[in-house]
Design an enzyme around this catalytic site. Structure first.
Site, PDB file in Angstrom:
ATOM      1  CG  ASN A  10     -10.308 -20.910  59.770  1.00  0.00           C
ATOM      2  OD1 ASN A  10     -11.379 -21.247  59.267  1.00  0.00           O
ATOM      3  ND2 ASN A  10      -9.405 -20.198  59.122  1.00  0.00           N
ATOM      4  CE  LYS A  12      -7.127 -22.618  57.671  1.00  0.00           C
ATOM      5  NZ  LYS A  12      -5.715 -22.613  57.228  1.00  0.00           N
ATOM      6  CG  HIS A  94      -7.526 -16.933  57.253  1.00  0.00           C
ATOM      7  ND1 HIS A  94      -6.779 -17.582  56.291  1.00  0.00           N
ATOM      8  CD2 HIS A  94      -7.299 -17.581  58.415  1.00  0.00           C
ATOM      9  CE1 HIS A  94      -6.136 -18.598  56.866  1.00  0.00           C
ATOM     10  NE2 HIS A  94      -6.432 -18.620  58.145  1.00  0.00           N
ATOM     11  CD  GLU A  96      -6.376 -20.606  54.224  1.00  0.00           C
ATOM     12  OE1 GLU A  96      -5.526 -21.363  54.711  1.00  0.00           O
ATOM     13  OE2 GLU A  96      -7.588 -20.636  54.560  1.00  0.00           O
ATOM     14  CD  GLU A 164      -4.188 -17.202  61.181  1.00  0.00           C
ATOM     15  OE1 GLU A 164      -4.412 -18.289  61.706  1.00  0.00           O
ATOM     16  OE2 GLU A 164      -4.706 -16.838  60.119  1.00  0.00           O
ATOM     17  N   GLY A 170      -0.483 -24.058  57.748  1.00  0.00           N
ATOM     18  CA  GLY A 170      -0.640 -25.288  56.980  1.00  0.00           C
ATOM     19  C   GLY A 170       0.658 -25.864  56.461  1.00  0.00           C
ATOM     20  CB  SER A 210       1.534 -25.050  61.914  1.00  0.00           C
ATOM     21  OG  SER A 210       1.406 -24.925  60.511  1.00  0.00           O
TER      22      SER A 210
END
Length: 247
Positions: A10, A12, A94, A96, A164, A170, A210
Site C-alpha cells: 500500500n 498510500k 483501510h 486511514e 491491521e 506506521g 509495520s
C-alpha cells in the site's frame, strides 16, 4: 487446503513518476517467489502509469473506490474506471479511510459489494485501535467489521481479508507473531461459524501493521497468517524480502 501467499503493497499518498518508476524497475528485475500473489496499491492518479510499467506477474490495486458506477461525486473513482486502467484490485476499509476520513462500516460494506459486482478483487481491511485492544474488545470490533463485509460478499474467491491493528500502522510497533496468529485464528473460526467451513479454509487472511524485512519471516511462519499488507516498507527495496518471506 494450501492458501497461496499474498503480499500487498500500500503505497498510500507517496511517490511520483520518478520514484515509483525506480521502484517498479527494482521489482521487475528482482527474483521473486512465483508462489506468491503480489499486488501494489498505487495512488489513483498513477494507476495507468503503474499498470503500464509494472511486470504483468504483479497485480495493481486502487487504494479506494466509491459505491456507484458514475455520477456527481467529485474526487471519487469507480470500479469501472479502475478496470478501464487494466487494474483488477482495490483496497477497501483501510484504517486511514475509517479513522481519518470517517468512513463507516456500512459504507465500506456497500463499496465492497459494488467493487465485487464489477469484477474487482477486494483487499478488505479490519482492525482495532489501541484503546479497543487495551479495553479487551479486539474480537468484538474485528468481528463486527468482518460481518458487514461478509454480508456484502457473494464470491469469497475475490476477497482477501487484511487484519491491521490500527495501533501498529506506521508506528513502528508490530503485533507479535503470536498476537497476529491469535486474531487470525479467531477470524477464521468466525468465518467457519458465520459463513462456511469452505470459506474459512480458503480465504486468505493477511497481516498489516509495520511489516518489515526484519519481522516478516516469523510472521509468515504462523499457521493462519497468509501474507501481508505492507505500508512504508513497500516503497523500499526490502519489499522484495517481504514478498519472499516464505521462500
Amino acid at each position: 487446503m494450501t492458501r497461496k501467499f499474498f503480499v500487498g503493497g500500500n503505497w498510500k499518498m507517496n511517490g511520483d513518476k520518478k520514484s515509483l518508476g525506480e521502484l517498479i524497475q527494482t521489482m521487475n528485475g528482482a527474483k521473486v517467489d512465483s508462489n506468491v500473489d503480489v499486488v501494489c496499491g498505487s495512488p489513483s492518479i498513477y494507476l495507468d502509469f503503474v499498470r503500464s510499467k509494472l511486470d504483468a506477474k504483479f497485480g495493481v490495486a486502487a487504494q479506494n473506490c466509491y459505491k456507484t458506477a458514475k455520477g456527481a461525486f467529485t474526487g471519487e473513482i469507480s470500479p469501472a474506471m479502475i478496470k478501464d486502467c487494466g487494474v483488477n484490485w482495490v483496497i477497501l476499509g483501510h484504517s486511514e479511510r475509517r479513522h481519518v476520513f470517517g468512513e463507516s462500516d456500512e459504507l465500506i460494506g456497500q463499496k465492497t459489494a459494488h467493487a465485487l459486482e464489477n469484477g474487482l478483487g477486494v483487499i478488505a481491511c479490519i482492525g482495532e485501535k489501541l484503546d479497543e485492544r487495551e479495553g479487551g474488545i479486539t474480537e468484538k470490533v474485528v468481528f463486527a467489521q468482518t460481518k458487514v463485509i461478509a454480508d456484502n460478499v457473494k464470491d469469497w474467491s475475490k476477497v482477501v481479508l487484511a487484519y491491521e491493528p490500527v495501533w501498529a500502522i506506521g508506528t513502528g510497533k508490530t503485533a507479535s507473531p503470536q498476537q497476529a496468529q491469535e486474531v487470525h485464528e479467531k477470524l477464521r473460526a468466525w468465518l467457519k461459524t458465520n459463513v462456511s467451513e469452505a470459506v474459512a479454509n480458503s480465504v486468505r487472511i493477511i497481516y498489516g501493521g509495520s511489516v518489515t524485512g526484519g519481522t516478516c519471516k516469523e510472521l509468515a511462519a504462523q499457521k493462519d497468517v497468509d501474507g501481508f499488507l505492507v505500508g512504508g516498507a513497500s516503497l523500499k527495496p526490502e519489499f522484495i524480502d517481504i514478498i519472499n518471506a516464505k521462500a
